[in-house]
Design a protein around this motif. Sequence first.
Motif, short mmCIF file in Angstrom:
data_model
loop_
_atom_site.label_atom_id
_atom_site.label_comp_id
_atom_site.label_asym_id
_atom_site.label_seq_id
_atom_site.Cartn_x
_atom_site.Cartn_y
_atom_site.Cartn_z
N THR A 112 0.85 -1.20 0.00
CA THR A 112 0.00 0.00 0.00
C THR A 112 0.88 1.24 0.00
OG1 THR A 112 -0.08 0.24 2.41
CG2 THR A 112 -1.68 -1.27 1.40
N ASP A 113 0.26 2.38 -0.14
CA ASP A 113 0.99 3.65 -0.13
C ASP A 113 1.14 4.21 1.28
OD1 ASP A 113 1.24 3.65 -2.86
OD2 ASP A 113 -0.62 4.75 -3.21
N HIS A 114 0.67 3.48 2.28
CA HIS A 114 0.69 3.98 3.65
C HIS A 114 2.12 4.30 4.08
CE1 HIS A 114 -0.54 4.62 7.71
NE2 HIS A 114 0.15 3.60 8.18
N LEU A 115 2.35 5.53 4.49
CA LEU A 115 3.64 6.02 5.01
C LEU A 115 4.74 6.09 3.95
CD1 LEU A 115 3.85 4.33 8.54
CD2 LEU A 115 3.04 6.62 7.97
N ARG A 116 4.40 5.90 2.67
CA ARG A 116 5.43 6.00 1.64
C ARG A 116 6.05 7.39 1.61
NH1 ARG A 116 5.82 2.82 -2.83
NH2 ARG A 116 3.63 2.22 -2.63
N GLY A 117 5.21 8.41 1.77
CA GLY A 117 5.72 9.78 1.76
C GLY A 117 6.67 10.05 2.92
N LEU A 118 6.36 9.51 4.11
CA LEU A 118 7.23 9.71 5.27
C LEU A 118 8.57 9.00 5.06
CD1 LEU A 118 7.74 10.72 8.14
CD2 LEU A 118 6.59 8.67 9.01
N ARG A 119 8.50 7.80 4.50
CA ARG A 119 9.75 7.08 4.24
C ARG A 119 10.63 7.83 3.24
NH1 ARG A 119 6.09 2.68 4.26
NH2 ARG A 119 6.15 2.53 1.98
N PHE A 120 10.00 8.37 2.20
CA PHE A 120 10.76 9.14 1.21
C PHE A 120 11.38 10.39 1.84
CE2 PHE A 120 11.07 12.56 -1.92
CZ PHE A 120 11.83 11.94 -2.91
N LEU A 121 10.60 11.08 2.66
CA LEU A 121 11.11 12.29 3.33
C LEU A 121 12.30 11.96 4.21
CD1 LEU A 121 10.96 15.28 4.12
CD2 LEU A 121 9.21 14.65 5.83
N ASN A 122 12.20 10.88 4.98
CA ASN A 122 13.30 10.52 5.86
C ASN A 122 14.53 10.05 5.09
OD1 ASN A 122 12.28 11.18 8.39
ND2 ASN A 122 11.19 9.23 8.61
N MET A 123 14.32 9.43 3.94
CA MET A 123 15.47 9.06 3.12
C MET A 123 16.18 10.32 2.61
SD MET A 123 17.52 6.89 1.97
CE MET A 123 16.68 5.39 2.46
N VAL A 124 15.40 11.32 2.23
CA VAL A 124 16.00 12.59 1.81
C VAL A 124 16.81 13.19 2.97
CG1 VAL A 124 15.51 14.97 1.10
CG2 VAL A 124 14.25 13.07 0.07
N ARG A 125 16.23 13.17 4.16
CA ARG A 125 16.93 13.71 5.33
C ARG A 125 18.24 12.97 5.60
NH1 ARG A 125 11.51 13.86 9.17
NH2 ARG A 125 10.86 16.03 8.73
N LEU A 126 18.18 11.65 5.51
CA LEU A 126 19.39 10.86 5.77
C LEU A 126 20.46 11.13 4.72
CD1 LEU A 126 17.80 7.42 6.78
CD2 LEU A 126 18.96 9.04 8.29
N ALA A 127 20.04 11.23 3.47
CA ALA A 127 21.01 11.50 2.40
C ALA A 127 21.62 12.89 2.56
CB ALA A 127 20.33 11.35 1.04
N GLU A 128 20.80 13.88 2.92
CA GLU A 128 21.33 15.24 3.14
C GLU A 128 22.31 15.27 4.31
OE1 GLU A 128 21.00 17.90 1.38
OE2 GLU A 128 19.54 17.14 -0.06
N HIS A 129 21.99 14.53 5.35
CA HIS A 129 22.89 14.47 6.50
C HIS A 129 24.23 13.85 6.08
CE1 HIS A 129 24.66 12.45 10.08
NE2 HIS A 129 24.32 13.59 10.68
N TRP A 130 24.17 12.78 5.29
CA TRP A 130 25.41 12.16 4.83
C TRP A 130 26.23 13.09 3.95
CZ3 TRP A 130 26.59 10.48 -0.33
CH2 TRP A 130 27.83 9.82 -0.44
N LEU A 131 25.51 13.87 3.14
CA LEU A 131 26.21 14.78 2.24
C LEU A 131 27.09 15.74 3.01
CD1 LEU A 131 26.52 15.73 -0.73
CD2 LEU A 131 24.65 17.33 -0.31
N THR A 132 26.60 16.17 4.18
CA THR A 132 27.36 17.15 4.96
C THR A 132 28.25 16.52 6.02
OG1 THR A 132 25.50 17.40 6.50
CG2 THR A 132 25.59 18.93 4.63
N GLN A 133 27.89 15.30 6.47
CA GLN A 133 28.62 14.68 7.58
C GLN A 133 29.37 13.41 7.19
OE1 GLN A 133 28.74 16.23 10.53
NE2 GLN A 133 27.38 17.83 9.77
N GLY A 134 29.21 12.90 5.98
CA GLY A 134 29.83 11.65 5.59
C GLY A 134 31.35 11.73 5.61
N THR A 135 31.97 10.58 5.71
CA THR A 135 33.43 10.55 5.80
C THR A 135 34.09 10.17 4.48
OG1 THR A 135 33.39 8.24 6.55
CG2 THR A 135 33.36 9.97 8.24
N ALA A 136 33.28 9.83 3.45
CA ALA A 136 33.87 9.56 2.14
C ALA A 136 34.65 10.80 1.72
CB ALA A 136 32.77 9.25 1.13
#
Length: 696
Positions: free
Chosen positions: A637-661
Amino acid sequence: MDSSTAVAGTAPPPAGSSGATASVHAQTNHGTMIGQWFEAVQRHSGAPLPPESVERDLSDYLPVENEAELSVLLEENRALVLVADHLGSGRWTTALRLLTTRPGDPLTLRRVRRGAGDAFSAEGLKGYKRTGWILDLRATGEGVPASCDFGLELLQADDLRDDDSYLVVVVGREVWDRIGHGAGTLARTPKAPAAAALFMRYLQSAGIADPQAWAGDHRFNEKLPQLRPGQVKDWASTLVRAEFEYRSTTGQGTESGSAGFEAVVKAAGKAVSGWMDVLTDWHCVPGRTSYDRNYLLLASVCDGEPIDDVNEKVLSLSRALGEKGQQSVRLAGQQGPGLIQLARQAGAELLPDGRLRFAGPGFAEAVVRYFLLDRPELAKPFMKWTAQLCVKLPTSQAENLAERLAPWILHHAQAARSTRMLLVVAENWSANSTLQRQAHALLVTAALDPQIGELTRKAAGSWAERQNSAPLLKTLAAVFQSVTPAHPRRMLRRLGDLAGSLDERAQLGATEKAEVAEAVGAAIDALWGDDDLHPQLRETLNTWFDSEHKGQQQAAASAFMYLALQQDELGAPALLTGPGTVPDWVIRGWRTALEAEEPTSLARQACAAWLDASATRPSASDRIFSTLVRAVHDTPTDHLRGLRFLNMVRLAEHWLTQGTAPDQEDRNRLRAALMQSVRHADPHHRPEPEGEPAGD
């Protein structure tokens, strides 16, 4: 010999307990409690017994008189039952001896994993090659259900023979009479070696000169034959401590016929009797005041260490015990005895550094034991006061006092068949950063104690659902984790109950609930190191992922994030190691973490670790991206798909600024690629027509 720890070197031996449970003697404690429960968990878990533990248990072993008969019986039948009426009768060490002396290659020794009262089936031992099994049924409340047909199970040894393995059962006579029908030919009672010979062996191991002279003294040799092997070991340990203390304090020898020999024999004799006559005489002295008694009790609680504000602490103890009147108060000025006189009255010596040198080994413990026997109605206020005193002391003193107090608390719980004091002390200590470790050790030891283990495990489950102290709940999570190897299904259920009950705890704030959930997750992560538990842990996590309880979902997400942080030897996520598709439970773990209101600190760390691995390990990149994308979109179902997408964006943005690569450009490129993959995998995504602009 049921409980036998080697006495080594010239220092006083630690009081310890080997065997399959974490029984801690209330009489003495020398900082061995944590080691005892760790070894007890190992034995309960079914893991191989550490060779060093087996070697230590057998270091002072003397063959039982019927060892040859027992060896033949075990070899012929592959199963043997060692029966005795009391602990300390030699069953455990005899079992170890028999299993370590089988013909052929050395056996791997294991204790049969089961809970008290559980059924037993020899089928569970099948497939373990060259294994020496010990089924320990000595604990209070032990037994096997009548429906198990235990005797018949023991007689069917074909699987043991096929695996070239052996089984030794150690059991009390009452239990054996109830469950051993049909297998009487397999049962024998170990016939202990001569007590004097065993006594000398212990003394020799401890480095005592001329053991025969000590064993030959009439004050020992008249009573030794009446003792069980475990009691002989206690007597020998006491004499070793008395001899060590005499030489340390006087610098004189203890050769046979010397004044030192006589002094040690007298001190050891008083100690093995618990100093009971000495303390009774001391308390009966005319004019003995409550202040005198409380001073001695306080000094003994502190094991003779210097006490700051000693008079204030004596008065505090008096008030805690409900005392009133002039005799409980120290007189002003130079009225009444001073510290030197108080020490001398107790048969102790006040040293220049403020410490007390007591009359002999075990004297301080004997004072506390005398008090608890003499004033049972004051046991609870005394325990509470001493537990609170631990909180007020500097770190080293607090830890030492907590170690000393723990066996007394356990003894009280055993005698009263109550866990109330355990709860009071554990809650008190859990709230103190210095004593959290002691709170954990106390409860784990109680949960594995042969007398109150079952009682404690039931009580702890109730506390996990009803208590509202976040520090205590975090301690309970660690306790359940520590006991899980011994009782896996039950303790994993307790962890689930603890996490699931968080939703109903209005007294806890959101931050406290999250901390408890994370503690449960950390417990699962710690258990992941046991490969045998992986199937049960995955089953538990899958149940929690789908739970209606937010607390269980939070705990599952925390546990999974801890696991997601683990890496293989190449630096790639360990959860993705192995051939084939990514396991469904890994997808579900990320999905649960992405459905939080916002990413947790653990989720940020785990996602950053995965994306770092994607940047530095190109071979793992596709599996990492695929896993994260499926976590966002692979649901019916589509239940919580939007929240999961939003949190993935947040995690990726955090890695962009804090990642060690190391390469910022690579991080930008990978983040963009991940986001594109997530968007394209959305079933509602409409591709833009080729050649047309994205929009005005």
